[in-house]
Write an enzyme that holds these catalytic residues in place. Structure first.
Site, PDB file in Angstrom:
ATOM      1  N   GLN A   1       0.805  -1.221   0.000  1.00  0.00           N
ATOM      2  CA  GLN A   1       0.000   0.000   0.000  1.00  0.00           C
ATOM      3  C   GLN A   1       0.841   1.276   0.000  1.00  0.00           C
ATOM      4  O   GLN A   1       0.317   2.348  -0.290  1.00  0.00           O
ATOM      5  CB  GLN A   1      -0.971  -0.005   1.185  1.00  0.00           C
ATOM      6  CG  GLN A   1      -0.317   0.121   2.548  1.00  0.00           C
ATOM      7  CD  GLN A   1      -1.308  -0.047   3.698  1.00  0.00           C
ATOM      8  OE1 GLN A   1      -1.703  -1.162   4.019  1.00  0.00           O
ATOM      9  NE2 GLN A   1      -1.714   1.060   4.301  1.00  0.00           N
TER      10      GLN A   1
ATOM     11  N   CYS B   1      -5.254   0.499   3.262  1.00  0.00           N
ATOM     12  CA  CYS B   1      -5.364  -0.937   3.530  1.00  0.00           C
ATOM     13  C   CYS B   1      -6.724  -1.489   3.106  1.00  0.00           C
ATOM     14  O   CYS B   1      -6.810  -2.592   2.577  1.00  0.00           O
ATOM     15  CB  CYS B   1      -5.147  -1.202   5.016  1.00  0.00           C
ATOM     16  SG  CYS B   1      -6.351  -0.342   6.052  1.00  0.00           S
TER      17      CYS B   1
ATOM     18  N   HIS C   1      -7.149  -1.384  10.863  1.00  0.00           N
ATOM     19  CA  HIS C   1      -6.434  -1.931   9.703  1.00  0.00           C
ATOM     20  C   HIS C   1      -7.264  -3.066   9.097  1.00  0.00           C
ATOM     21  O   HIS C   1      -7.750  -3.919   9.822  1.00  0.00           O
ATOM     22  CB  HIS C   1      -5.070  -2.450  10.163  1.00  0.00           C
ATOM     23  CG  HIS C   1      -4.182  -2.915   9.051  1.00  0.00           C
ATOM     24  ND1 HIS C   1      -3.899  -2.146   7.943  1.00  0.00           N
ATOM     25  CD2 HIS C   1      -3.504  -4.074   8.877  1.00  0.00           C
ATOM     26  CE1 HIS C   1      -3.088  -2.823   7.136  1.00  0.00           C
ATOM     27  NE2 HIS C   1      -2.837  -3.994   7.677  1.00  0.00           N
TER      28      HIS C   1
END
Ligand SMILES: *[C@@H]1O[C@H](CO)[C@@H](O)[C@H](O)[C@H]1NC(C)=O
Ligand SMILES: *[C@@H]1O[C@H](CO)[C@@H](O)[C@H](O)[C@H]1NC(C)=O
Ligand SMILES: *[C@@H]1O[C@H](CO)[C@@H](O)[C@H](O)[C@H]1NC(C)=O
Ligand SMILES: *[C@@H]1O[C@H](CO)[C@@H](O)[C@H](O)[C@H]1NC(C)=O
Ligand SMILES: *[C@@H]1O[C@H](CO)[C@@H](O)[C@H](O)[C@H]1NC(C)=O
Length: 325
Positions: A127, A133, A273
């Protein structure tokens, strides 16, 4: 007077840690390995942070833990800096109090690994310096679901999601949710390929071309918040599944083994995340998830990690979802 001021300045700049020659030579080889170049001031600051990270890694690895830590591409960053660059800074709306996914009620296998079932999982991506993410979790999942349905595995575009999915509460490099990204793809009627809409790691204007759409979503399946058994059922009987969890400072230097933490929380408002569950298993008496991350194949276990299964570790069952194609 002058002497005193000079002394104070020296003291203020003095490192908090005692640095050895070995610390510095390790830092230098780490810099070479990761292509880092700093000016002099930055060099000493980063050496200090690197050494703090290294000490923590060494201490952890001397203990009896189910996972080890190692130096990696993040080793010159404090966790605060890491968090700001790679993780969601604000909580996302990630609670499906009553998801629409219904368990198959089948007897599930002891272990599953979609990487071994066929050509269903694309290579680990990176990323970069962007809190995107959620787009990688989304493409990873849709790539696999599409490959299982069609037999063709094609890398899909994260950048389209970064640039175009804002109407569904997604925020480019500042976070978003796979479930909301699947909704965007469903209502937008398509997602382009990685090749046609390549990743740039910053938010730009949307240049989606519907005539080049390569993957589609018919329905979004949300797993009821905290239903880890539902997550297991969906991974075993359907496909890899997107989920989110809370990354804390002990995860940044993860190396291999089954990650567990007493630092993280298990609630929806703390997850920061998004990743992709591609399977599960158990070893040495511990059950774990096999998870694809988006921090390049040099991080963790060739870009993957294992995390303890069955305890909603770090809120991993708080907001899981996948698309139907
Ligand atoms: C290490 O931890 C495992 C699992 O908690 C335990 O079974 C084992 O006895 C421990 N070993 C040592 C040397 O403490
Ligand atoms: C959560 O949802 C509300 C209502 O749709 C929206 O206003 C808010 O921006 C969302 N929060 C995030 C972080 O997307
Ligand atoms: C799934 O979750 C998203 C938000 O994360 C929500 O917008 C959508 O309505 C949910 N879908 C279903 C079918 O419950
Ligand atoms: C199980 O233990 C062995 C020996 O300590 C180790 O090599 C292996 O990586 C462990 N497996 C997991 C999944 O942690
Ligand atoms: C979260 O952790 C607390 C304390 O360990 C536990 O009591 C609670 O059941 C957990 N909640 C969820 C949703 O996993």
């Amino acid at each position: 007077m002058i002497t005193i001021i000079f002394l104070c300045a020296l003291l203020a700049a003095a490192p908090a840690l005692h640095l050895s020659e070995k610390d510095e030579s390790q830092f230098k080889s780490w810099m070479t390995q990761y292509n880092r170049v700093y000016n002099e001031e930055e060099y000493y600051k980063r050496l200090q942070i690197f050494t703090e990270n290294k000490r923590r890694i060494e201490k952890h690895n001397e203990g009896n833990h189910s996972f080890t830590m190692s130096l990696n591409q993040f080793s010159d960053m404090t966790f605060g800096e890491f968090k700001k660059t790679y993780l969601w800074s604000e909580p996302q709306n990630c609670s499906a109090t009553r998801g629409n996914y219904r368990s198959s009620n089948k007897l599930l296998p002891d272990s599953v690994d979609w990487r071994k079932k066929g050509n269903y999982v694309t290579d680990v991506k990176n990323q970069g310096n962007c809190g995107s993410c959620w787009t990688f979790s989304t493409t990873g999942c849709l790539e696999s679901v599409t490959a299982i349905a069609t037999g063709k595995l094609v890398p899909l575009s994260e950048q389209q999601l970064v640039d175009c999915a804002q109407d569904f509460n997604n925020h480019g490099c500042n976070g978003g949710l796979p479930s909301q990204a699947f909704e965007y793809i469903m209502y937008n009627k398509g997602l382009m390929t990685e090749a046609d809409y390549p990743y740039r790691a910053y938010e730009g204007s949307c240049v989606y071309q519907p005539e080049h759409a390569a993957a589609f979503v018919k329905e979004v399946m949300n797993i009821t918040a905290y239903d880890e058994a539902g997550l297991e059922d969906s991974v075993a009987t359907r496909n890899p599944v997107s989920f989110a969890f809370e990354v804390t400072s002990d995860f940044m230097s993860y190396d291999q083994g089954v990650y567990t933490s007493t630092e993280c929380h298990n609630t929806t408002d703390k997850v920061n995340h998004a990743v992709l569950a591609v399977g599960y298993g158990q070893e040495n008496g511990t059950s774990y998830w096999i998870v694809k991350n988006s921090w390049s194949s040099h991080w963790g276990m060739n870009g993957y990690f294992l995390i303890e299964r069955g305890k909603n570790m770090c809120g991993l069952a708080a907001c899981a979802s996948f698309p139907v194609v």
